[in-house]
Design a protein around this motif. Structure first.
Motif, PDB file in Angstrom:
ATOM      1  N   SER A   1      13.001  -4.895  -2.532  1.00  0.00           N
ATOM      2  CA  SER A   1      13.257  -6.290  -2.204  1.00  0.00           C
ATOM      3  C   SER A   1      12.155  -6.892  -1.334  1.00  0.00           C
ATOM      4  O   SER A   1      12.123  -8.101  -1.111  1.00  0.00           O
ATOM      5  N   GLY A   2      11.240  -6.053  -0.862  1.00  0.00           N
ATOM      6  CA  GLY A   2      10.187  -6.552   0.000  1.00  0.00           C
ATOM      7  C   GLY A   2      10.624  -6.754   1.421  1.00  0.00           C
ATOM      8  O   GLY A   2       9.878  -7.269   2.258  1.00  0.00           O
ATOM      9  N   ALA A   3      11.845  -6.342   1.726  1.00  0.00           N
ATOM     10  CA  ALA A   3      12.390  -6.623   3.045  1.00  0.00           C
ATOM     11  C   ALA A   3      11.883  -5.677   4.123  1.00  0.00           C
ATOM     12  O   ALA A   3      11.978  -6.002   5.304  1.00  0.00           O
ATOM     13  N   ARG A   4      11.390  -4.520   3.761  1.00  0.00           N
ATOM     14  CA  ARG A   4      10.945  -3.549   4.748  1.00  0.00           C
ATOM     15  C   ARG A   4       9.561  -3.031   4.407  1.00  0.00           C
ATOM     16  O   ARG A   4       9.198  -2.938   3.254  1.00  0.00           O
ATOM     17  N   SER A   5       8.830  -2.667   5.425  1.00  0.00           N
ATOM     18  CA  SER A   5       7.546  -2.023   5.219  1.00  0.00           C
ATOM     19  C   SER A   5       7.254  -1.104   6.397  1.00  0.00           C
ATOM     20  O   SER A   5       7.706  -1.363   7.505  1.00  0.00           O
ATOM     21  N   TYR A   6       6.558  -0.042   6.126  1.00  0.00           N
ATOM     22  CA  TYR A   6       6.148   0.879   7.182  1.00  0.00           C
ATOM     23  C   TYR A   6       4.632   0.899   7.213  1.00  0.00           C
ATOM     24  O   TYR A   6       3.992   0.813   6.175  1.00  0.00           O
ATOM     25  N   ARG A   7       4.101   1.060   8.362  1.00  0.00           N
ATOM     26  CA  ARG A   7       2.666   1.222   8.480  1.00  0.00           C
ATOM     27  C   ARG A   7       2.368   2.291   9.513  1.00  0.00           C
ATOM     28  O   ARG A   7       3.018   2.390  10.524  1.00  0.00           O
ATOM     29  N   LEU A   8       1.358   3.086   9.234  1.00  0.00           N
ATOM     30  CA  LEU A   8       0.938   4.085  10.193  1.00  0.00           C
ATOM     31  C   LEU A   8       0.445   3.402  11.460  1.00  0.00           C
ATOM     32  O   LEU A   8      -0.062   2.299  11.428  1.00  0.00           O
ATOM     33  N   ASP A   9       0.561   4.080  12.574  1.00  0.00           N
ATOM     34  CA  ASP A   9       0.108   3.522  13.853  1.00  0.00           C
ATOM     35  C   ASP A   9      -1.363   3.117  13.782  1.00  0.00           C
ATOM     36  O   ASP A   9      -1.764   2.128  14.377  1.00  0.00           O
ATOM     37  N   SER A  10      -2.145   3.887  13.042  1.00  0.00           N
ATOM     38  CA  SER A  10      -3.582   3.628  13.001  1.00  0.00           C
ATOM     39  C   SER A  10      -3.922   2.333  12.286  1.00  0.00           C
ATOM     40  O   SER A  10      -5.032   1.823  12.440  1.00  0.00           O
ATOM     41  N   VAL A  11      -2.979   1.791  11.498  1.00  0.00           N
ATOM     42  CA  VAL A  11      -3.286   0.563  10.772  1.00  0.00           C
ATOM     43  C   VAL A  11      -2.384  -0.589  11.173  1.00  0.00           C
ATOM     44  O   VAL A  11      -2.542  -1.705  10.669  1.00  0.00           O
ATOM     45  N   LYS A  12      -1.452  -0.335  12.075  1.00  0.00           N
ATOM     46  CA  LYS A  12      -0.553  -1.410  12.505  1.00  0.00           C
ATOM     47  C   LYS A  12      -1.339  -2.557  13.109  1.00  0.00           C
ATOM     48  O   LYS A  12      -2.265  -2.346  13.881  1.00  0.00           O
ATOM     49  N   GLY A  13      -0.956  -3.757  12.719  1.00  0.00           N
ATOM     50  CA  GLY A  13      -1.641  -4.952  13.204  1.00  0.00           C
ATOM     51  C   GLY A  13      -2.867  -5.302  12.391  1.00  0.00           C
ATOM     52  O   GLY A  13      -3.418  -6.391  12.557  1.00  0.00           O
ATOM     53  N   ARG A  14      -3.299  -4.401  11.523  1.00  0.00           N
ATOM     54  CA  ARG A  14      -4.500  -4.658  10.712  1.00  0.00           C
ATOM     55  C   ARG A  14      -4.176  -4.722   9.222  1.00  0.00           C
ATOM     56  O   ARG A  14      -4.786  -5.486   8.484  1.00  0.00           O
ATOM     57  N   PHE A  15      -3.257  -3.879   8.768  1.00  0.00           N
ATOM     58  CA  PHE A  15      -2.912  -3.805   7.345  1.00  0.00           C
ATOM     59  C   PHE A  15      -1.523  -4.404   7.119  1.00  0.00           C
ATOM     60  O   PHE A  15      -0.622  -4.229   7.935  1.00  0.00           O
ATOM     61  N   THR A  16      -1.370  -5.062   5.972  1.00  0.00           N
ATOM     62  CA  THR A  16      -0.080  -5.626   5.595  1.00  0.00           C
ATOM     63  C   THR A  16       0.201  -5.328   4.131  1.00  0.00           C
ATOM     64  O   THR A  16      -0.633  -5.605   3.277  1.00  0.00           O
ATOM     65  N   ILE A  17       1.375  -4.772   3.878  1.00  0.00           N
ATOM     66  CA  ILE A  17       1.797  -4.511   2.508  1.00  0.00           C
ATOM     67  C   ILE A  17       2.742  -5.621   2.068  1.00  0.00           C
ATOM     68  O   ILE A  17       3.561  -6.112   2.847  1.00  0.00           O
ATOM     69  N   SER A  18       2.612  -6.020   0.810  1.00  0.00           N
ATOM     70  CA  SER A  18       3.494  -7.041   0.259  1.00  0.00           C
ATOM     71  C   SER A  18       3.613  -6.793  -1.240  1.00  0.00           C
ATOM     72  O   SER A  18       2.879  -5.980  -1.803  1.00  0.00           O
ATOM     73  N   ARG A  19       4.567  -7.473  -1.869  1.00  0.00           N
ATOM     74  CA  ARG A  19       4.723  -7.288  -3.300  1.00  0.00           C
ATOM     75  C   ARG A  19       5.172  -8.581  -3.949  1.00  0.00           C
ATOM     76  O   ARG A  19       5.827  -9.418  -3.314  1.00  0.00           O
ATOM     77  N   ASP A  20       4.827  -8.711  -5.212  1.00  0.00           N
ATOM     78  CA  ASP A  20       5.241  -9.848  -6.035  1.00  0.00           C
ATOM     79  C   ASP A  20       5.877  -9.269  -7.283  1.00  0.00           C
ATOM     80  O   ASP A  20       5.175  -8.768  -8.166  1.00  0.00           O
ATOM     81  N   ASN A  21       7.201  -9.312  -7.324  1.00  0.00           N
ATOM     82  CA  ASN A  21       7.906  -8.693  -8.450  1.00  0.00           C
ATOM     83  C   ASN A  21       7.771  -9.492  -9.746  1.00  0.00           C
ATOM     84  O   ASN A  21       8.048  -8.958 -10.819  1.00  0.00           O
ATOM     85  N   VAL A  22       7.364 -10.737  -9.657  1.00  0.00           N
ATOM     86  CA  VAL A  22       7.106 -11.518 -10.869  1.00  0.00           C
ATOM     87  C   VAL A  22       5.803 -11.050 -11.512  1.00  0.00           C
ATOM     88  O   VAL A  22       5.702 -10.929 -12.737  1.00  0.00           O
ATOM     89  N   LYS A  23       4.815 -10.775 -10.674  1.00  0.00           N
ATOM     90  CA  LYS A  23       3.517 -10.315 -11.172  1.00  0.00           C
ATOM     91  C   LYS A  23       3.436  -8.798 -11.287  1.00  0.00           C
ATOM     92  O   LYS A  23       2.392  -8.270 -11.669  1.00  0.00           O
ATOM     93  N   ASN A  24       4.530  -8.096 -10.947  1.00  0.00           N
ATOM     94  CA  ASN A  24       4.532  -6.627 -11.000  1.00  0.00           C
ATOM     95  C   ASN A  24       3.385  -6.030 -10.191  1.00  0.00           C
ATOM     96  O   ASN A  24       2.734  -5.069 -10.634  1.00  0.00           O
ATOM     97  N   THR A  25       3.147  -6.589  -9.042  1.00  0.00           N
ATOM     98  CA  THR A  25       1.986  -6.198  -8.257  1.00  0.00           C
ATOM     99  C   THR A  25       2.370  -5.985  -6.793  1.00  0.00           C
ATOM    100  O   THR A  25       3.145  -6.764  -6.237  1.00  0.00           O
ATOM    101  N   VAL A  26       1.802  -4.943  -6.216  1.00  0.00           N
ATOM    102  CA  VAL A  26       1.917  -4.706  -4.783  1.00  0.00           C
ATOM    103  C   VAL A  26       0.526  -4.824  -4.186  1.00  0.00           C
ATOM    104  O   VAL A  26      -0.464  -4.467  -4.828  1.00  0.00           O
ATOM    105  N   TYR A  27       0.461  -5.347  -2.982  1.00  0.00           N
ATOM    106  CA  TYR A  27      -0.816  -5.617  -2.334  1.00  0.00           C
ATOM    107  C   TYR A  27      -0.924  -4.861  -1.016  1.00  0.00           C
ATOM    108  O   TYR A  27       0.079  -4.549  -0.376  1.00  0.00           O
ATOM    109  N   LEU A  28      -2.161  -4.614  -0.634  1.00  0.00           N
ATOM    110  CA  LEU A  28      -2.437  -4.107   0.703  1.00  0.00           C
ATOM    111  C   LEU A  28      -3.572  -4.946   1.268  1.00  0.00           C
ATOM    112  O   LEU A  28      -4.716  -4.798   0.848  1.00  0.00           O
ATOM    113  N   GLN A  29      -3.225  -5.835   2.177  1.00  0.00           N
ATOM    114  CA  GLN A  29      -4.237  -6.646   2.854  1.00  0.00           C
ATOM    115  C   GLN A  29      -4.753  -5.862   4.037  1.00  0.00           C
ATOM    116  O   GLN A  29      -3.976  -5.453   4.903  1.00  0.00           O
TER     117      GLN A  29
END
Length: 121
Positions: A54-82
């Motif tokens: 549902s995109g409601a939760r995400s985990y990030r390692l401490d080493s990337v917290k504040g820098r990396f963001t995971i998201s997804r678009d279920n219409v485009k069948n795509t997950v992203y890592l910014q």
């Protein structure tokens, strides 16, 4: 079967940004949790971030917290890592994966082929 194809990797200077994409085809993508992993040369693969169906939760390692963001678009069948404020230690092959969970210790059944990210100092 679910096929995953990553893209968006490349060479970037320290402090720069990249956005990785992982596009799925085959089975019902939206029902899967998704994760991003990375593996640097000579090191074990490590979990970076995960996101629920549902995109409601995400985990990030401490080493990337504040820098990396995971998201997804279920219409485009795509997950992203910014990835922002990249550091040389972020250099690795990045893989996306799909499974019933989205946590670090969950089982992932499908994997992409990986995309290389190289951060120069």
């Amino acid at each position: 079967q679910l096929q995953l194809v990553e893209s968006g990797g490349g060479l970037v200077q320290a402090g720069g940004s990249l956005r990785l994409s992982c596009t799925a085809s085959g089975r019902t993508y939206s029902s899967y949790g998704m994760g991003w992993f990375r593996q640097a040369p000579g090191k074990e693969r490590e979990f970076v971030a995960g996101i629920s169906w549902s995109g409601a939760r995400s985990y990030r390692l401490d080493s990337v917290k504040g820098r990396f963001t995971i998201s997804r678009d279920n219409v485009k069948n795509t997950v992203y890592l910014q990835m922002n404020s990249l550091k040389p230690e972020d250099t690795a092959v990045y893989y996306c994966a799909a499974g019933t969970g989205w946590g670090q210790f969950d089982k992932y059944d499908y994997w992409g082929q990986g995309t290389q990210v190289t951060v120069s100092s």
